[in-house]
Design a protein around this motif. Structure first.
Motif, PDB file in Angstrom:
ATOM      1  N   ASN A 223      -6.290  -3.276   2.436  1.00 55.18           N
ATOM      2  CA  ASN A 223      -5.244  -1.919   2.578  1.00 55.18           C
ATOM      3  C   ASN A 223      -5.499  -1.989   1.025  1.00 55.18           C
ATOM      4  OD1 ASN A 223      -2.685  -1.521   4.139  1.00 55.18           O
ATOM      5  ND2 ASN A 223      -3.464  -3.865   4.707  1.00 55.18           N
TER       6      ASN A 223
ATOM      7  N   LYS B  88       1.061  -1.519  -0.112  1.00 56.34           N
ATOM      8  CA  LYS B  88       0.430  -0.116  -0.280  1.00 56.34           C
ATOM      9  C   LYS B  88       0.501   1.277   0.068  1.00 56.34           C
ATOM     10  CE  LYS B  88      -3.406   1.990   2.812  1.00 56.34           C
ATOM     11  NZ  LYS B  88      -4.709   2.083   3.840  1.00 56.34           N
TER      12      LYS B  88
ATOM     13  N   ARG C 206      -1.537  -1.555  -6.496  1.00 60.09           N
ATOM     14  CA  ARG C 206      -2.721  -2.362  -6.137  1.00 60.09           C
ATOM     15  C   ARG C 206      -3.464  -3.258  -6.920  1.00 60.09           C
ATOM     16  NH1 ARG C 206      -5.094   3.344  -9.890  1.00 60.09           N
ATOM     17  NH2 ARG C 206      -2.881   2.444 -11.026  1.00 60.09           N
TER      18      ARG C 206
ATOM     19  N   VAL D  31      -6.046  -3.578  -2.218  1.00 60.44           N
ATOM     20  CA  VAL D  31      -4.891  -4.238  -2.744  1.00 60.44           C
ATOM     21  C   VAL D  31      -6.027  -4.940  -3.235  1.00 60.44           C
ATOM     22  CG1 VAL D  31      -2.920  -5.555  -3.106  1.00 60.44           C
ATOM     23  CG2 VAL D  31      -2.970  -3.651  -1.252  1.00 60.44           C
TER      24      VAL D  31
END
Length: 286
Positions: free
Chosen positions: A41, A6, A11, A43
């Motif tokens: 986070n 992050k 991503r 992702v």
């Protein structure tokens, strides 16, 4: 680990769930917590599997099972990315891809991880690029420039790979997420790769490291917002929509990363502003 992703602006995380000679999810006790940590986070997590395609049905079942894997708190992975490197006869790819797509649905994100068409490996000659474009939302070519056999310059190799895939698929609007070579590459080579992705209008960037990303590599990839246009996917979607509706006439193998001609641009503007156009005796009436 996920906090560090992050912090560097990563991503998407590709995680290998299996290969042809393992269970569909080899380490379920680790995959569940990883999915949840990634999602906390911001992702996305994408399952990839090395499918050798000796048995396309069995390999497809493993990819489907990974897609349907559920963590302790009910979370799932966000997409699948079959790694297609062996036995790439069109009938095998079709059988495998058709089954996965049918089971996961038309809107489920599917990414084809494949060789660069510039790779001199024999299997590259077998690839049916229109077939990949038929079943997959994104093509992710492995653009590996650290060759043992010749010196490959990252920038030119990346640009040519992306342009060639759009030509071979027959889809100038094909989404391409380029996989760069982080197996021994330093920051300069990765920066050249990022610059090439920008110039060739890739819609995504990733790196394949040698086991673990170095600090230098993570710092380099963290600069990706400077190179990938925020609206890159929207531009391709708009291009696809305009062409599909007949609002934009394009030459064969047109690349949407290149500027549209003034003539085509004016035609687009006129058609959007004046949906009904009649012509009589050489006169255009709006």
């Amino acid at each position: 680990y996920c906090l560090d992703l992050k912090r560097h602006g990563v991503r998407n995380l590709f995680i290998q769930t299996s290969r042809s000679n393992t269970p569909a999810v080899k380490y379920p006790e680790k995959l569940g917590p990883l999915i949840e940590a990634c999602h906390r986070n911001g992702v996305r997590i994408i399952a990839w599997s090395f499918a050798e395609l000796f048995n396309p049905d069995t390999d497809a079942d493993k990819m489907i099972e990974a897609a349907q894997f559920t963590s302790e708190h009910g979370e799932h992975i966000d997409g699948v990315a079959p790694n297609l490197e062996k036995n790439l006869e069109p009938w095998r790819i079709e059988k495998y891809s058709q089954k996965v797509r049918a089971r996961l649905g038309a809107n489920y994100p599917m990414i084809a991880v494949v060789y660069s068409p510039l790779n001199k490996c024999f299997e590259v000659k077998r690839i049916s690029w229109p077939l990949l474009a038929k079943y997959y939302d994104v093509i992710a070519p492995m653009i590996y420039w650290n060759s043992k056999y010749e010196k490959i310059e990252p920038y030119a190799y990346t640009v040519k790979t992306i342009q060639t895939i759009r030509q071979l698929t027959g889809k100038p609007d094909m989404e391409i997420s380029a996989i760069g070579d982080a197996m021994g590459s330093g920051g300069h080579a990765i920066s050249e790769f990022l610059r090439a992705c920008h110039d060739a209008e890739a819609t995504g960037i990733s790196l394949y490291p040698e086991q673990k990303m170095t600090t230098e590599q993570m710092t380099a990839i963290s600069r990706h917002p400077e190179f990938i246009h925020k609206n890159a996917r929207f531009r391709l979607a708009a291009f696809r929509e305009f062409v599909g509706r007949g609002h934009l006439n394009t030459p064969a193998q047109n690349d949407p990363s290149r500027p549209v001609s003034r003539r085509d641009f004016y035609q687009l503007v006129v058609r959007e502003m004046y949906p009904t156009i009649t012509q009589k005796k050489g006169e255009v009436r709006l």
